[in-house]
Design a protein around this motif. Sequence first.
Motif, PDB file in Angstrom:
ATOM      1  N   ASP A  73       6.263 -48.311 -42.776  1.00 31.16           N
ATOM      2  CA  ASP A  73       7.223 -47.867 -41.100  1.00 31.16           C
ATOM      3  C   ASP A  73       7.085 -48.952 -40.663  1.00 31.16           C
ATOM      4  O   ASP A  73       5.927 -49.737 -39.639  1.00 31.16           O
ATOM      5  CB  ASP A  73       6.060 -46.966 -40.652  1.00 31.16           C
ATOM      6  CG  ASP A  73       6.070 -46.628 -39.895  1.00 31.16           C
ATOM      7  OD1 ASP A  73       8.111 -46.354 -39.561  1.00 31.16           O
ATOM      8  OD2 ASP A  73       6.004 -45.278 -38.506  1.00 31.16           O
ATOM      9  N   ARG A 123      11.417 -57.397 -45.269  1.00 32.98           N
ATOM     10  CA  ARG A 123      12.241 -56.293 -44.966  1.00 32.98           C
ATOM     11  C   ARG A 123      11.799 -56.106 -43.439  1.00 32.98           C
ATOM     12  O   ARG A 123      13.242 -54.889 -43.289  1.00 32.98           O
ATOM     13  CB  ARG A 123      10.402 -55.142 -45.704  1.00 32.98           C
ATOM     14  CG  ARG A 123      10.864 -55.721 -46.753  1.00 32.98           C
ATOM     15  CD  ARG A 123       9.697 -54.774 -47.131  1.00 32.98           C
ATOM     16  NE  ARG A 123      10.364 -53.989 -48.858  1.00 32.98           N
ATOM     17  CZ  ARG A 123       9.718 -54.343 -49.762  1.00 32.98           C
ATOM     18  NH1 ARG A 123       9.002 -54.965 -50.374  1.00 32.98           N
ATOM     19  NH2 ARG A 123       9.459 -53.329 -50.604  1.00 32.98           N
ATOM     20  N   ARG A 126      14.891 -56.586 -42.584  1.00 33.12           N
ATOM     21  CA  ARG A 126      16.331 -55.877 -42.836  1.00 33.12           C
ATOM     22  C   ARG A 126      16.631 -54.876 -42.179  1.00 33.12           C
ATOM     23  O   ARG A 126      17.573 -54.482 -41.932  1.00 33.12           O
ATOM     24  CB  ARG A 126      16.416 -55.797 -44.114  1.00 33.12           C
ATOM     25  CG  ARG A 126      16.492 -54.800 -45.019  1.00 33.12           C
ATOM     26  CD  ARG A 126      16.536 -55.633 -46.511  1.00 33.12           C
ATOM     27  NE  ARG A 126      18.048 -54.377 -46.945  1.00 33.12           N
ATOM     28  CZ  ARG A 126      19.208 -54.175 -47.380  1.00 33.12           C
ATOM     29  NH1 ARG A 126      19.475 -55.945 -46.863  1.00 33.12           N
ATOM     30  NH2 ARG A 126      19.937 -53.730 -48.391  1.00 33.12           N
ATOM     31  N   VAL A 127      15.431 -54.043 -41.710  1.00 32.82           N
ATOM     32  CA  VAL A 127      16.051 -52.949 -40.407  1.00 32.82           C
ATOM     33  C   VAL A 127      16.129 -53.387 -39.777  1.00 32.82           C
ATOM     34  O   VAL A 127      16.952 -52.757 -38.885  1.00 32.82           O
ATOM     35  CB  VAL A 127      13.825 -52.631 -40.328  1.00 32.82           C
ATOM     36  CG1 VAL A 127      14.332 -51.633 -39.627  1.00 32.82           C
ATOM     37  CG2 VAL A 127      13.182 -51.633 -41.512  1.00 32.82           C
ATOM     38  N   GLY A 130      19.540 -53.213 -39.425  1.00 31.55           N
ATOM     39  CA  GLY A 130      20.125 -51.972 -39.319  1.00 31.55           C
ATOM     40  C   GLY A 130      20.463 -51.801 -40.500  1.00 31.55           C
ATOM     41  O   GLY A 130      21.026 -50.512 -40.871  1.00 31.55           O
ATOM     42  N   LYS A 131      19.766 -51.899 -41.952  1.00 31.93           N
ATOM     43  CA  LYS A 131      20.176 -51.759 -43.052  1.00 31.93           C
ATOM     44  C   LYS A 131      19.114 -50.629 -43.737  1.00 31.93           C
ATOM     45  O   LYS A 131      17.670 -51.061 -43.111  1.00 31.93           O
ATOM     46  CB  LYS A 131      19.815 -52.926 -44.034  1.00 31.93           C
ATOM     47  CG  LYS A 131      20.475 -53.962 -43.810  1.00 31.93           C
ATOM     48  CD  LYS A 131      21.683 -53.938 -44.238  1.00 31.93           C
ATOM     49  CE  LYS A 131      22.947 -54.634 -44.641  1.00 31.93           C
ATOM     50  NZ  LYS A 131      22.465 -55.423 -43.566  1.00 31.93           N
ATOM     51  N   THR A 132      19.290 -49.320 -43.331  1.00 28.07           N
ATOM     52  CA  THR A 132      17.761 -48.157 -44.365  1.00 28.07           C
ATOM     53  C   THR A 132      16.798 -48.435 -45.344  1.00 28.07           C
ATOM     54  O   THR A 132      16.688 -48.244 -45.819  1.00 28.07           O
ATOM     55  CB  THR A 132      18.457 -46.886 -43.744  1.00 28.07           C
ATOM     56  OG1 THR A 132      20.085 -46.574 -43.749  1.00 28.07           O
ATOM     57  CG2 THR A 132      18.522 -46.805 -42.596  1.00 28.07           C
ATOM     58  N   ASP A 133      18.175 -49.147 -46.821  1.00 26.03           N
ATOM     59  CA  ASP A 133      18.366 -49.465 -47.795  1.00 26.03           C
ATOM     60  C   ASP A 133      17.206 -50.374 -48.251  1.00 26.03           C
ATOM     61  O   ASP A 133      16.644 -51.768 -46.969  1.00 26.03           O
ATOM     62  CB  ASP A 133      18.990 -48.742 -48.655  1.00 26.03           C
ATOM     63  CG  ASP A 133      19.889 -50.682 -48.011  1.00 26.03           C
ATOM     64  OD1 ASP A 133      20.317 -51.430 -46.728  1.00 26.03           O
ATOM     65  OD2 ASP A 133      20.346 -50.912 -49.355  1.00 26.03           O
ATOM     66  N   ASP A 134      15.911 -50.645 -49.630  1.00 22.17           N
ATOM     67  CA  ASP A 134      15.484 -51.229 -49.689  1.00 22.17           C
ATOM     68  C   ASP A 134      16.571 -52.922 -50.592  1.00 22.17           C
ATOM     69  O   ASP A 134      16.435 -51.970 -51.561  1.00 22.17           O
ATOM     70  CB  ASP A 134      14.178 -51.140 -50.878  1.00 22.17           C
ATOM     71  CG  ASP A 134      12.893 -51.658 -50.450  1.00 22.17           C
ATOM     72  OD1 ASP A 134      12.979 -52.308 -49.230  1.00 22.17           O
ATOM     73  OD2 ASP A 134      12.433 -51.585 -50.435  1.00 22.17           O
TER      74      ASP A 134
END
Length: 364
Positions: A73, A123, A126-127, A130-134
């Motif tokens: 999270d 990570r 990345r969040v 605004g990216k939601t993928d990994d």
Amino acid sequence: MSDVADFKPGLEGVVAVETEIAEPDREGGVLRYRGIDIEELVGHYPYENVWGLLVDNDLSSVMPAPEPYVPPDLTGNAPADLQAETARLAGEWKLGKLNEISDQQARIDLGRLSSQMMGIVARSARVADGKTDDVADEVVEQGQTAAEKFLLRWRGEADPKAVKAIDTYWICTAEHGLNASTFTGRVTASTGADCGAALSSAVGALSGPLHGGAPAYVKPMLEEVAAMGDPEKWVRDTLDQGKRIMGFGHRVYRAEDPRSRILKRTARELDSPQIEIAERLEEVALAELERRHPERPLKTNVEYYSALVLDVADIPPPLAPAMFACSRVAGWSAHILEQKRTGRLFRPSARYVGPEPRSLSSVS
Ligand code: COA
């Protein structure tokens, strides 16, 4: 009662530990890790070997590759994510208490945590983007170095200039003696807490602007100076208002900060777009700080040119403290191990200066 009589605000000059890891050469402007000048390391060994040098006193030893783990999270606030997730990993991985595990096990725990902490920051960044993928693990594993893997984990791609910028920055800031965050990590380790708790408490101490956060302020400061077009006036106005110029002054160095020298060179090599204004402001600020504080050398510190080098890698200023934490995992890990091997529970004294004994009825 010398402990109470010798009160030193901020513990300046107080020797709290003996260390074999590194200590800035206060007068000489040199920083050595396990005796080796960092000038010799930059460009010759990647960060992960410098981690091995600091933690194991062995340049052929490397920080391990991160094991598969997806933090559950993340908020996109990297220092907060890093602090919380590092503490959480201790539970997730069932890490043992430092006073109950072997030195070898502690070294394993610190290696696992160190590489995972870089992944957490990547990570979280990345969040924040605004990216939601990994990014797929196979993509990240193609990276040759920790810096390249970090960028791949964050952006799915790694520009070589950005890799060099991050690797150099991480090596320069991997360890620096007993600063606030390292002291915090050692204090936590001295209680026998697990490695996750020790590292996560160090992250909290690093997140403040007087320690790890200054680069976040340097880039906007340079933009402001460039927009104003008059560095002399900007410096005078800033100091007249009692404000500090970010990226100047250091508790330890009385000479030039060697890390600043390397990072300035790197910023030039990587064509930092802010190098000219930074050099101009540096010249003016050094002169004015010397005029106002002839008794106290206030030189350019590591954070000033770090900001430029991180900018080459397109690191947003708010991510600066977490980038610093990524590099400092090496120094923290080395100190936590050293604390475990040689240390004693920290328990300094406080001089009580509060009210004289009084009755409850006198205040109710
Ligand atoms: N700009 C302007 N004045 C500064 C200054 C700066 N960057 N750094 C120190 N000073 C001044 C203080 O105002 C103080 O002046 P005073 O005696 O007239 O009140 C004097 O120098 C001593 O300051 P002090 O806070 O006691 O020095 P320190 O050695 O404890 O501080 C820092 C070290 C790094 C906290 C301090 O230099 C600073 O705040 N720098 C800016 C933040 C920064 O770059 N942090 C990254 C550190 S790597």
